[in-house]
Motif scaffolding. Structure first.
Motif, PDB file in Angstrom:
ATOM      1  N   UNK A  85     -31.911   4.018 -22.121  1.00 13.51           N
ATOM      2  CA  UNK A  85     -33.276   3.646 -21.761  1.00 13.51           C
ATOM      3  C   UNK A  85     -33.454   2.141 -21.920  1.00 13.51           C
ATOM      4  N   UNK A  86     -34.004   1.451 -20.910  1.00 13.33           N
ATOM      5  CA  UNK A  86     -34.258   0.011 -21.039  1.00 13.33           C
ATOM      6  C   UNK A  86     -35.122  -0.289 -22.263  1.00 13.33           C
ATOM      7  N   UNK A  87     -34.715  -1.280 -23.026  1.00  5.47           N
ATOM      8  CA  UNK A  87     -35.454  -1.624 -24.233  1.00  5.47           C
ATOM      9  C   UNK A  87     -34.949  -0.921 -25.474  1.00  5.47           C
ATOM     10  N   UNK A  88     -34.014   0.051 -25.290  1.00 10.73           N
ATOM     11  CA  UNK A  88     -33.444   0.727 -26.443  1.00 10.73           C
ATOM     12  C   UNK A  88     -33.677   2.219 -26.427  1.00 10.73           C
ATOM     13  N   UNK A  89     -32.774   2.951 -27.071  1.00 10.32           N
ATOM     14  CA  UNK A  89     -32.900   4.402 -27.152  1.00 10.32           C
ATOM     15  C   UNK A  89     -32.088   5.125 -26.091  1.00 10.32           C
ATOM     16  N   UNK A  90     -31.967   6.438 -26.275  1.00 12.89           N
ATOM     17  CA  UNK A  90     -31.175   7.285 -25.379  1.00 12.89           C
ATOM     18  C   UNK A  90     -31.930   8.582 -25.101  1.00 12.89           C
ATOM     19  N   UNK A  91     -31.707   9.124 -23.931  1.00  8.36           N
ATOM     20  CA  UNK A  91     -32.215  10.457 -23.584  1.00  8.36           C
ATOM     21  C   UNK A  91     -31.015  11.338 -23.276  1.00  8.36           C
ATOM     22  N   UNK A  92     -30.949  12.522 -23.898  1.00  8.26           N
ATOM     23  CA  UNK A  92     -29.760  13.368 -23.829  1.00  8.26           C
ATOM     24  C   UNK A  92     -30.051  14.673 -23.094  1.00  8.26           C
ATOM     25  N   UNK A  93     -29.060  15.161 -22.359  1.00  8.53           N
ATOM     26  CA  UNK A  93     -29.101  16.500 -21.775  1.00  8.53           C
ATOM     27  C   UNK A  93     -27.668  16.915 -21.480  1.00  8.53           C
ATOM     28  N   UNK A  94     -27.471  18.121 -20.986  1.00  7.69           N
ATOM     29  CA  UNK A  94     -26.118  18.577 -20.653  1.00  7.69           C
ATOM     30  C   UNK A  94     -26.146  19.368 -19.355  1.00  7.69           C
ATOM     31  N   UNK A  95     -24.980  19.435 -18.711  1.00  2.06           N
ATOM     32  CA  UNK A  95     -24.804  20.215 -17.490  1.00  2.06           C
ATOM     33  C   UNK A  95     -23.530  21.038 -17.627  1.00  2.06           C
ATOM     34  N   UNK A  96     -23.430  22.084 -16.838  1.00  2.00           N
ATOM     35  CA  UNK A  96     -22.241  22.925 -16.874  1.00  2.00           C
ATOM     36  C   UNK A  96     -21.038  22.171 -16.314  1.00  2.00           C
ATOM     37  N   UNK A  97     -19.903  22.364 -16.948  1.00  2.00           N
ATOM     38  CA  UNK A  97     -18.632  21.858 -16.424  1.00  2.00           C
ATOM     39  C   UNK A  97     -18.068  22.938 -15.507  1.00  2.00           C
ATOM     40  N   UNK A  98     -18.294  22.792 -14.201  1.00  2.00           N
ATOM     41  CA  UNK A  98     -17.956  23.858 -13.260  1.00  2.00           C
ATOM     42  C   UNK A  98     -16.460  24.069 -13.142  1.00  2.00           C
ATOM     43  N   UNK A  99     -15.656  23.063 -13.471  1.00  2.00           N
ATOM     44  CA  UNK A  99     -14.201  23.226 -13.411  1.00  2.00           C
ATOM     45  C   UNK A  99     -13.705  24.053 -14.587  1.00  2.00           C
ATOM     46  N   UNK A 100     -14.282  23.857 -15.772  1.00  2.00           N
ATOM     47  CA  UNK A 100     -13.824  24.581 -16.956  1.00  2.00           C
ATOM     48  C   UNK A 100     -13.985  26.080 -16.789  1.00  2.00           C
ATOM     49  N   UNK A 101     -15.043  26.495 -16.109  1.00  4.06           N
ATOM     50  CA  UNK A 101     -15.275  27.942 -16.023  1.00  4.06           C
ATOM     51  C   UNK A 101     -14.279  28.629 -15.089  1.00  4.06           C
ATOM     52  N   UNK A 121     -23.852  -0.840 -28.384  1.00 11.99           N
ATOM     53  CA  UNK A 121     -23.773  -1.928 -27.425  1.00 11.99           C
ATOM     54  C   UNK A 121     -22.804  -2.966 -27.981  1.00 11.99           C
ATOM     55  N   UNK A 122     -21.858  -3.446 -27.140  1.00  8.25           N
ATOM     56  CA  UNK A 122     -20.811  -4.356 -27.603  1.00  8.25           C
ATOM     57  C   UNK A 122     -21.065  -5.752 -27.038  1.00  8.25           C
ATOM     58  N   UNK A 123     -21.087  -6.755 -27.910  1.00  7.18           N
ATOM     59  CA  UNK A 123     -21.272  -8.133 -27.478  1.00  7.18           C
ATOM     60  C   UNK A 123     -20.051  -8.655 -26.743  1.00  7.18           C
ATOM     61  N   UNK A 124     -20.251  -9.408 -25.671  1.00 10.07           N
ATOM     62  CA  UNK A 124     -19.129  -9.874 -24.860  1.00 10.07           C
ATOM     63  C   UNK A 124     -18.383 -11.040 -25.507  1.00 10.07           C
ATOM     64  N   UNK A 125     -19.033 -11.806 -26.342  1.00  3.03           N
ATOM     65  CA  UNK A 125     -18.388 -12.978 -26.924  1.00  3.03           C
ATOM     66  C   UNK A 125     -17.561 -12.627 -28.159  1.00  3.03           C
ATOM     67  N   UNK A 126     -18.144 -11.866 -29.075  1.00  2.76           N
ATOM     68  CA  UNK A 126     -17.471 -11.584 -30.351  1.00  2.76           C
ATOM     69  C   UNK A 126     -17.183 -10.108 -30.569  1.00  2.76           C
ATOM     70  N   UNK A 127     -17.545  -9.260 -29.606  1.00  2.00           N
ATOM     71  CA  UNK A 127     -17.319  -7.817 -29.676  1.00  2.00           C
ATOM     72  C   UNK A 127     -18.017  -7.174 -30.873  1.00  2.00           C
ATOM     73  N   UNK A 128     -19.096  -7.775 -31.352  1.00  2.00           N
ATOM     74  CA  UNK A 128     -19.901  -7.137 -32.382  1.00  2.00           C
ATOM     75  C   UNK A 128     -20.614  -5.923 -31.791  1.00  2.00           C
ATOM     76  N   UNK A 129     -20.772  -4.887 -32.621  1.00  2.00           N
ATOM     77  CA  UNK A 129     -21.334  -3.624 -32.149  1.00  2.00           C
ATOM     78  C   UNK A 129     -22.727  -3.402 -32.724  1.00  2.00           C
ATOM     79  N   UNK A 130     -23.666  -3.060 -31.853  1.00  2.00           N
ATOM     80  CA  UNK A 130     -25.041  -2.753 -32.254  1.00  2.00           C
ATOM     81  C   UNK A 130     -25.339  -1.306 -31.891  1.00  2.00           C
ATOM     82  N   UNK A 131     -25.632  -0.472 -32.880  1.00  2.00           N
ATOM     83  CA  UNK A 131     -25.888   0.947 -32.619  1.00  2.00           C
ATOM     84  C   UNK A 131     -27.195   1.111 -31.849  1.00  2.00           C
ATOM     85  N   UNK A 132     -27.140   1.920 -30.782  1.00  2.00           N
ATOM     86  CA  UNK A 132     -28.328   2.140 -29.965  1.00  2.00           C
ATOM     87  C   UNK A 132     -28.697   3.614 -29.839  1.00  2.00           C
ATOM     88  N   UNK A 133     -27.861   4.511 -30.332  1.00  2.00           N
ATOM     89  CA  UNK A 133     -28.219   5.920 -30.240  1.00  2.00           C
ATOM     90  C   UNK A 133     -27.185   6.829 -30.864  1.00  2.00           C
TER      91      UNK A 133
END
Length: 268
Positions: free
Chosen positions: A215-231, A156-168
């Motif tokens: 996710x609100x409050x912090x954290x991430x949920x991950x999944x993947x889908x097929x890239x139909x153009x690549x195939x 997450x990047x702060x708008x004032x000073x562009x400091x970065x906070x890792x969230x996932x």
């Protein structure tokens, strides 16, 4: 889609309704294009024979007219094409980051001016910087190499000073899904819709797109889908990836139309 004579664009979430207008005055090969409020900004990517390959033009959606602006900052001269840049847009400004260095500028289409340069500093070495804007927050997705292992992190990047906070951090099996056998991770990009970030490799043959729900409050949920153009193995053609939040009304309109086809890929 941009040509010397025509500019075609769509705000339809499913890309079925398009507007076609006269093209901008500067001939471009690979510009950045983004909607900012009631304007569409077209910047950089000019051909070498143009007087100003970093020219900026704005298409006003209210007056249906083009307006010239000041050029992109001089330190973007060697990276003014979209292949070198990651872009995020708010209702008020366009934010541009150099993928290789993390140098960042923003552009205000109302006053037609660019900010000074700032540096994204997540506190560790990043090989590829990609930015997006979601829920009034600027985010950074970066490719890092830590102890000879490729990792993808989200800050997450702060708008004032562009400091970065890792969230996932992307789980390693999903990182591997993004790797090209021939080109590795050389062309990672992201797109954002709502609270979901889609990470993809703009290289032919990579058959997965990885999604990250913030996710609100912090954290991430991950999944993947097929890239139909690549195939489809359309080697030599340009891949343009986009995403949008799609509601019941949009789906109903598509189902009622003629000769409409879309595909839903289940997550994996």
């Amino acid at each position: 889609m941009l040509s010397p004579s025509r500019f075609s664009f769509s705000f339809d979430p499913l890309g079925f309704d398009w507007r076609h207008v006269a093209g901008p005055s500067v001939l471009r090969r690979d510009p950045i294009v983004a909607r900012v409020g009631d304007s569409v900004v077209v910047a950089g990517g000019g051909c070498d024979f143009e007087d100003d390959p970093m020219a900026v033009e704005i298409y006003d959606l209210n007056t249906c007219a083009w307006h010239a602006c000041g050029s992109m900052p001089g330190n973007l001269r060697d990276t003014s094409a979209s292949i070198w840049l990651s872009v995020a847009a708010t209702d008020e400004k366009l934010i541009v980051a150099v993928k290789e260095s993390g140098s960042i500028h923003w552009f205000d289409p109302v006053v037609k001016s660019w900010s000074d340069a700032f540096k994204l500093s997540p506190g560790q070495s990043v090989q590829s910087y990609n930015i997006g804007y979601t829920n009034n927050t600027l985010i950074l997705v970066g490719l890092c190499e830590i102890q000879n292992v490729d990792r993808v992190k989200v800050w997450r990047v702060g708008e004032e000073n562009f400091e970065c906070e890792e969230i996932g951090e992307m789980p390693s099996p999903y990182v591997e899904k993004l790797r090209s056998e021939s080109f590795g991770y050389c062309s990672l990009n992201i797109r954002v819709a709502g609270s979901t970030v889609y990470v993809y490799n703009n290289t032919w043959g990579v058959e997965e797109v990885v999604a990250c729900e913030l996710i609100p409050g912090g954290g991430c949920r991950w999944w993947s889908v097929n890239n139909v153009v690549a195939r489809e193995q359309r080697i030599g053609e340009r891949l343009v990836f986009t995403c949008a939040e799609v509601g019941i009304d949009e789906l109903g309109r598509v189902m009622r139309g003629e000769n409409r086809r879309f595909e839903v890929s289940p997550p994996s």
